[in-house]
Design a protein around this motif. Structure first.
Motif, PDB file in Angstrom:
ATOM      1  N   ARG A 175       0.819  -1.222   0.000  1.00 20.56           N
ATOM      2  CA  ARG A 175       0.000   0.000   0.000  1.00 20.56           C
ATOM      3  C   ARG A 175       0.852   1.270   0.000  1.00 20.56           C
ATOM      4  N   GLY A 176       1.850   1.293  -0.861  1.00 22.38           N
ATOM      5  CA  GLY A 176       2.686   2.493  -1.021  1.00 22.38           C
ATOM      6  C   GLY A 176       3.778   2.623   0.017  1.00 22.38           C
ATOM      7  N   ARG A 177       3.793   1.706   0.987  1.00 23.31           N
ATOM      8  CA  ARG A 177       4.863   1.769   2.003  1.00 23.31           C
ATOM      9  C   ARG A 177       5.959   0.774   1.629  1.00 23.31           C
ATOM     10  N   GLU A 178       7.134   1.018   2.153  1.00 22.72           N
ATOM     11  CA  GLU A 178       8.278   0.195   1.744  1.00 22.72           C
ATOM     12  C   GLU A 178       9.164  -0.133   2.955  1.00 22.72           C
ATOM     13  N   GLU A 179       9.610  -1.355   3.016  1.00 21.07           N
ATOM     14  CA  GLU A 179      10.566  -1.768   4.059  1.00 21.07           C
ATOM     15  C   GLU A 179      11.716  -2.491   3.361  1.00 21.07           C
ATOM     16  N   VAL A 180      12.923  -2.247   3.814  1.00 17.03           N
ATOM     17  CA  VAL A 180      14.094  -2.853   3.164  1.00 17.03           C
ATOM     18  C   VAL A 180      14.849  -3.735   4.168  1.00 17.03           C
ATOM     19  N   LEU A 181      15.134  -4.921   3.746  1.00 13.65           N
ATOM     20  CA  LEU A 181      16.009  -5.811   4.526  1.00 13.65           C
ATOM     21  C   LEU A 181      17.292  -5.977   3.718  1.00 13.65           C
ATOM     22  N   PRO A 182      18.341  -5.245   4.075  1.00 18.53           N
ATOM     23  CA  PRO A 182      19.547  -5.253   3.221  1.00 18.53           C
ATOM     24  C   PRO A 182      20.172  -6.634   3.076  1.00 18.53           C
ATOM     25  N   ARG A 214       9.334  -7.030   9.846  1.00 22.95           N
ATOM     26  CA  ARG A 214       9.208  -6.007   8.795  1.00 22.95           C
ATOM     27  C   ARG A 214       7.787  -5.984   8.222  1.00 22.95           C
ATOM     28  N   ILE A 215       7.179  -7.157   8.111  1.00 31.04           N
ATOM     29  CA  ILE A 215       5.783  -7.184   7.639  1.00 31.04           C
ATOM     30  C   ILE A 215       4.909  -6.480   8.671  1.00 31.04           C
ATOM     31  N   TYR A 216       5.198  -6.766   9.952  1.00 29.97           N
ATOM     32  CA  TYR A 216       4.445  -6.132  11.033  1.00 29.97           C
ATOM     33  C   TYR A 216       4.565  -4.607  10.926  1.00 29.97           C
ATOM     34  N   SER A 217       5.779  -4.180  10.658  1.00 30.75           N
ATOM     35  CA  SER A 217       6.052  -2.750  10.576  1.00 30.75           C
ATOM     36  C   SER A 217       5.349  -2.105   9.377  1.00 30.75           C
ATOM     37  N   ILE A 218       5.369  -2.808   8.242  1.00 30.39           N
ATOM     38  CA  ILE A 218       4.795  -2.227   7.016  1.00 30.39           C
ATOM     39  C   ILE A 218       3.260  -2.194   7.081  1.00 30.39           C
ATOM     40  N   LEU A 219       2.694  -3.053   7.931  1.00 28.36           N
ATOM     41  CA  LEU A 219       1.236  -3.074   8.051  1.00 28.36           C
ATOM     42  C   LEU A 219       0.700  -1.852   8.796  1.00 28.36           C
ATOM     43  N   ARG A 220       1.576  -1.222   9.572  1.00 27.92           N
ATOM     44  CA  ARG A 220       1.112  -0.070  10.348  1.00 27.92           C
ATOM     45  C   ARG A 220       1.068   1.167   9.464  1.00 27.92           C
ATOM     46  N   GLU A 221      -0.002   1.926   9.646  1.00 28.71           N
ATOM     47  CA  GLU A 221      -0.140   3.163   8.868  1.00 28.71           C
ATOM     48  C   GLU A 221       0.988   4.125   9.260  1.00 28.71           C
ATOM     49  N   THR A 222       1.210   4.232  10.561  1.00 35.89           N
ATOM     50  CA  THR A 222       2.286   5.109  11.033  1.00 35.89           C
ATOM     51  C   THR A 222       3.121   4.345  12.048  1.00 35.89           C
ATOM     52  N   LYS A 223       4.375   4.662  12.087  1.00 35.59           N
ATOM     53  CA  LYS A 223       5.249   4.004  13.050  1.00 35.59           C
ATOM     54  C   LYS A 223       5.138   4.699  14.404  1.00 35.59           C
TER      55      LYS A 223
END
Lengths: 579, 248
Positions: free
Chosen positions: A147-154, A168-177
Motif C-alpha cells: 500500500r505504497g509503504r516500503e521496508e528494506v532488509l539489506p 518487517r511485515i508487522y512494521s509495514i502493516l502499520r499506517e504510522t510508526k
C-alpha cells in the motif's frame, strides 16, 4: 530371452526407477511442504505471532528478492535455497497475499542500480574452483512493498529469517510508526566516557521498528512532543527541575517512560566515581522506583570482564556484572517471558517501595539471592590487583551475612502522582543565580491524570554498544515494543530455547555436607575442615556423575546379555527335549 | 508371510552368533561414552559433552548417530549375502519356493529391526538418565528416534546391496563402511563444493535429512520421501543383483 537382453532390461528398469525417484524427490522438495515441529521450544515452527501478522494482510504484499543467481560458494548457495524455501512457506501461509518476485543484481544492471539505490549491500563470498580462490559479491536482500509503504532488509540469513521478515511485515502493516523519544547522554567520540561505548547500536536497533527522535530541548524544560509514544531517558545527569517536570507531565498525559539511571563512572584503571544526582530523584522516589546510591555485587551469577595479563586476554569473573538467568526475570511480563540471559554492568539496586494507589509495581529483573550492595567510592578496583580485589571484597561481604536479591529494573503501571502539585518549576534560565530558590509558575499541573507505564533500570551501561549483546537486545527491544503496544513483536523476539540446565551435583553435595562459601574462615582448623568438606562433596558429586553414566550403559548390557544367556539356555533345553 | 519367515530366520541366525551381542555392547558403550565425555568436536559448530554443556539434551547423541551407524550397519549386514555365497547356501535359499524380492525384503527387515533395536537400546536408557538430571524434551527424543530409524533403513538398504555384490564378508564391510562414510563426509564437504553441486549433494546426503529435521524434533514429509526412495531403490537393485546370479 538371452542373457544379454535380460541384463539390458534389468539395467534399463534400474535407470528408469532411478529417474522416477529423482523426479519424485525433486517435486517433493519443492512442493511437498508438510512439516511439523514437535519440540517443546518450537524454534523451527512459524510462531503464532507471525501467523497473526500474516493474517492481517488485506492487500497484496510484494516481496522483491534481490538474490544473486549463480552463487559460486556451496555454503551460500545452500543458504539461498533455504531462503527461497522459507519465502515459499511464507507465501503459502499468507493465503496468496504475499507474492515473491526474484531478480538478480549480478546479471541485470537495472536490478543492480535498484539494489544500490535501496541500500542493499553485496557481501564478499569466497569459494575455491580448482586451485583458484574466487571472490564473488553476493546479494541476499529483500524489499517489501505494501500500500505504497516500503521496508528494506539489506541482508537476510536463514537463521533469523522469521523474526527479520515478520517484524518487517508487522512494521509495514502499520499506517504510522510509533515514535520513540530519545533524551540523554550519548558521549561524543574521543571523550573519556566514550571509551565505555556510545548508544548508537541501541538507537539503530530501535530504528528498525520505530521512529527514533531526539527530544532536543527537554533539558531546558520544553515539553515532550505529543507525537512521542515512548520516551527513553538515558543516563540523566543533574537535570533541571523543569526537565523533570516535562518528563512528569509527559507521563501524566499517558506517555510511557523508560529511564536508564546510571551514576557510576569507571575510570581507566577500574576505579569508580559516582556522578552527581540525576535530577529525577524526587520523581522516582515518589513513584517508588528510586535506584539506591550503591551497586550490586552478585557472588553467584556474574559476567566476565575482559582483562589482559602478560599480553594474554582472559575473562575475569566480575561480580559487578550481574548476570540474569531465567529466574531473574518476571516471566509474567511479556518482554521478559522466555528470557534466559542478560548482563547488567555496574547496576544500582532499586529501593523497595509499595505500589502506588490503584497501580502495580513489578520487579522486571533482579540479581541472584547471593547478592550484596557495595559502595563503589570505597571499593577501589585497580587493574593490577583486580582478581585479589574481587576475592577480598567478596570475603568481606560474606562477613556481613546472607546475601539477598536486589531489584535492578521495575515496571510501574497505573496513575502517578506529580511532585509538582504545588506549582510547576519556572523555566530554566541560564543567567539566573543558582543559589536563588526556584520559582514556581501558576500553569496547570497534571497529577494522577492518565494511566501510563514507567520502566526504570538501575543501569545504562548494559545498553551501551559494547555490552548490547543479543540477550540484552531482546530485553530492551522487548520493553520498548511492549510499551508501544506491539505485543506481537515482543512474542516474536522472545522465542528462545528453554533453559534445560542439568542438576549441579557438586553444589547439591556441598549443601549436603555442610560446606558453605558464605563463611569467613579465620583459623587453620576451620580452613582444613572446609577443605575436607569440599573434597568430600567433590567425591560424592563425581560418584553421582558416574552412576548417571554407568546406569544406562550397564543396564543395557545386562539386558542384552541376559537375553542372550536366556536364549541359549532355552535353546539347549529344547534341543535336549528333542534328543 | 514368506517375507516374515525369512526375517525370523535371519534374526534367529543373528542372535545365534556372539558377534551380535559384542556389536551391541560396543555400540552402546561407544555412543554413550562419546555423549557423556567427548561431545561432538567435528565441524564448524562443535558441541560440548553433557557435563560440560550442562543442558538436558540428546543433540550430541543424535549428531554422532550417522557416523557410528555408517560403521555399525555394514558390520551387521556384511554377512547377509556375502556369507550365504561363501558358504554356498545362497543357491539353496533361492531354490525355496520364495521370490527373490521376498528374500531381499526379509533380510532387509531383519537387519533393520536389529539396528532399530540397537538404536533404541543406546538412546532410551540415556534419555531416561538425562531426564533425571534436567527438563529433557521427550518429544524431540521420540521424533529423533523415528528419524534415526529412517536413517538406519537407508543405510541398511545400501549395505545389503553392497553385501550382495561380493562374496567376501570383509570386503562387504569395508566397501559398505567406505560408501556410508563418504555419504556422511559429503555433508561436511558441501561448503567447499561448487554451488551447482552443493544443493544436489546436500540433498543426496542421508545425514542432512536426519540432522536437519528429525534430530531437532521436526517431522518433514520430504525426508520420508527421500528415505523411502533410498530404501526402495536399494532393495530393487539388491533384487536385480541376486536375480542375475539366479539366471547364471
Amino acid at each position: 530371452m538371452t542373457r544379454g537382453e535380460e541384463r539390458f532390461n534389468a539395467l534399463l528398469s534400474a535407470v528408469l526407477l532411478l529417474g522416477i525417484l529423482v523426479l519424485v524427490n525433486r517435486i517433493a522438495s519443492r512442493h511437498l511442504v508438510v512439516r511439523h515441529d514437535f519440540s517443546e521450544d518450537q524454534l523451527y515452527a512459524v510462531s503464532e505471532a507471525t501467523l497473526r501478522t500474516l493474517g492481517r494482510l488485506e492487500d497484496r504484499l510484494q516481496v522483491k528478492a534481490y538474490f544473486t543467481g549463480d552463487i559460486q560458494s556451496g555454503q551460500i548457495a545452500l543458504a539461498k535455497a533455504r531462503l527461497e524455501g522459507l519465502l515459499a512457506e511464507f507465501a503459502a501461509l499468507s493465503g496468496g497475499r504475499l507474492h515473491v518476485d526474484t531478480v538478480d543484481p549480478n546479471t541485470s544492471s537495472e536490478a543492480l542500480s535498484e539494489a544500490q539505490e535501496l541500500g542493499l549491500f553485496a557481501f564478499p563470498a569466497h569459494s575455491v574452483r580448482g586451485i583458484q580462490r574466487i571472490r564473488q559479491d553476493v546479494y541476499l536482500g529483500l524489499v517489501l512493498r505494501y500500500r505504497g509503504r516500503e521496508e528494506v532488509l539489506p541482508f537476510v540469513s536463514p537463521n533469523s529469517f522469521e523474526i527479520d521478515l515478520s517484524s518487517r511485515i508487522y512494521s509495514i502493516l502499520r499506517e504510522t510508526k510509533s515514535v520513540v523519544g530519545w533524551f540523554g547522554a550519548d558521549p561524543a567520540p574521543g571523550t573519556h566516557e566514550a571509551q565505555y561505548g556510545t548508544f548508537t547500536r541501541l538507537r539503530g536497533l530501535l530504528s528498525q521498528q520505530h521512529l527514533v527522535e531526539t527530544v532536543e530541548y527537554l533539558a531546558s524544560g520544553a515539553p515532550v512532543p505529543e507525537r512521542v509514544d515512548v520516551l527513553l531517558v538515558v543516563r540523566p545527569k543533574e537535570l533541571h527541575p523543569r526537565a523533570a517536570f516535562a518528563i512528569d507531565q509527559f507521563v501524566q498525559r499517558g506517555g510511557r517512560l523508560v529511564v536508564f539511571v546510571d551514576q557510576a563512572e569507571m575510570g581507566r584503571s577500574g576505579e569508580a566515581r559516582i556522578s552527581k544526582a540525576t535530577g529525577l530523584e524526587e520523581l522516582l522516589e515518589l513513584w517508588g522506583a528510586l535506584p539506591g546510591p550503591h551497586h550490586v555485587w552478585d557472588t553467584a551469577s556474574f559476567g566476565k570482564l575482559p582483562m589482559t595479563r602478560n599480553l594474554m586476554q582472559y575473562g575475569l569473573e566480575y561480580p559487578l556484572f550481574v548476570r540474569m538467568r531465567a529466574d531473574s526475570f518476571d516471566a509474567t511480563l511479556p518482554p521478559a517471558a522466555n528470557l534466559q540471559d542478560g548482563v547488567f554492568c555496574w547496576a544500582q539496586p532499586i529501593k523497595h517501595a509499595e505500589p502506588l494507589a490503584g497501580g502495580t509495581r513489578v520487579i522486571l529483573a533482579q540479581s541472584s539471592p547471593d547478592s550484596y550492595y557495595v559502595d563503589l567510592t570505597e571499593t577501589v578496583l585497580v587493574d593490577a590487583d583486580m582478581e585479589d580485589m574481587v576475592k577480598s571484597v567478596t570475603a568481606s561481604l560474606y562477613a556481613r551475612g546472607e546475601g539477598q536479591r536486589y531489584a535492578l529494573a521495575v515496571v510501574l503501571s497505573g496513575r502517578f502522582p506529580s511532585p509538582f502539585e504545588d506549582g510547576a518549576p519556572a523555566p530554566w534560565d541560564p543567567l539566573a543565580d543558582s543559589d536563588k530558590p526556584l520559582e514556581t509558575t501558576d500553569e496547570t499541573v497534571l497529577s494522577w491524570a492518565a494511566d501510563s507505564q514507567v520502566v526504570v533500570f538501575g543501569d545504562a551501561d548494559w545498553v551501551r554498544d559494547g555490552y548490547l549483546r543479543p540477550p540484552n537486545e531482546r530485553l530492551v527491544s522487548g520493553v520498548v515494543d511492549w510499551l508501544t503496544l506491539d505485543e506481537d513483536l515482543v512474542a516474536m523476539r522472545t522465542r528462545v530455547p528453554r533453559d534445560r540446565r542439568i542438576r549441579d551435583f557438586l553444589q547439591e553435595e556441598r549443601i549436603r555436607v555442610g560446606a558453605s562459601d558464605s563463611e569467613v574462615l579465620d583459623t587453620t582448623g576451620e580452613i582444613e575442615r572446609e577443605m575436607k568438606l569440599e573434597e568430600a562433596a567433590a567425591r560424592a558429586a563425581r560418584r553421582r556423575q558416574w552412576t548417571c553414566m554407568l546406569a544406562p550403559i550397564l543396564g543395557t548390557l545386562a539386558l542384552v546379555f541376559g537375553f542372550g544367556i536366556a536364549r541359549t539356555l532355552l535353546g539347549r533345553r529344547a534341543a535336549e527335549r528333542e534328543a | 508371510m514368506r517375507t516374515l519367515a525369512v526375517c525370523r530366520r535371519e534374526l534367529a541366525a543373528t542372535f545365534e552368533s556372539p558377534i551380535a551381542y559384542v556389536t551391541i555392547a560396543l555400540f552402546v558403550i561407544t555412543l554413550d561414552g562419546l555423549f557423556f565425555f567427548l561431545g561432538y568436536p567435528i565441524g564448524n559448530l562443535p558441541l560440548p559433552s553433557l557435563w560440560l554443556g550442562e543442558q538436558a539434551s540428546l543433540v550430541v547423541l543424535f549428531t554422532w548417530l550417522p557416523l557410528l551407524l555408517a560403521l555399525l550397519v555394514p558390520a551387521l549386514t556384511m554377512g547377509a549375502w556375502a556369507e550365504e555365497r561363501s558358504r554356498g547356501t545362497e543357491e539353496l535359499l533361492l531354490t525355496y519356493p520364495v521370490r527373490t524380492g521376498e528374500v531381499v525384503i526379509g533380510k532387509f527387515l531383519a537387519a533393520w529391526t536389529l539396528v532399530a533395536l540397537l538404536i533404541t537400546l543406546a538412546v532410551v536408557p540415556v534419555a531416561i538418565s538425562v531426564a533425571g538430571l534436567g527438563a529433557l524434551d521427550w518429544a524431540t527424543v521420540w521424533v529423533g528416534l523415528g528419524g534415526a530409524y529412517m536413517l538406519a533403513a537407508g543405510y541398511v538398504a545400501i549395505a545389503l546391496l553392497l553385501s550382495a555384490c561380493t562374496s567376501e564378508q570383509l570386503v562387504a564391510f569395508l566397501v559398505g563402511a567406505i560408501v556410508l562414510g563418504l555419504l556422511w563426509l559429503l555433508r561436511m564437504l558441501v561448503g567447499v563444493l561448487p554451488a551447482s553441486l552443493a544443493s544436489a549433494v546436500d540433498y543426496a546426503c542421508p545425514s542432512s535429512h536426519f540432522l536437519g529435521s528429525a534430530a531437532r524434533g521436526v517431522f518433514d514429509l520430504r525426508d520420508v520421501v527421500y528415505f523411502g526412495s533410498l530404501v526402495g531403490f536399494g532393495l530393487y537393485l539388491n533384487t536385480v543383483v541376486v536375480e542375475r546370479r539366479r539366471w547364471r
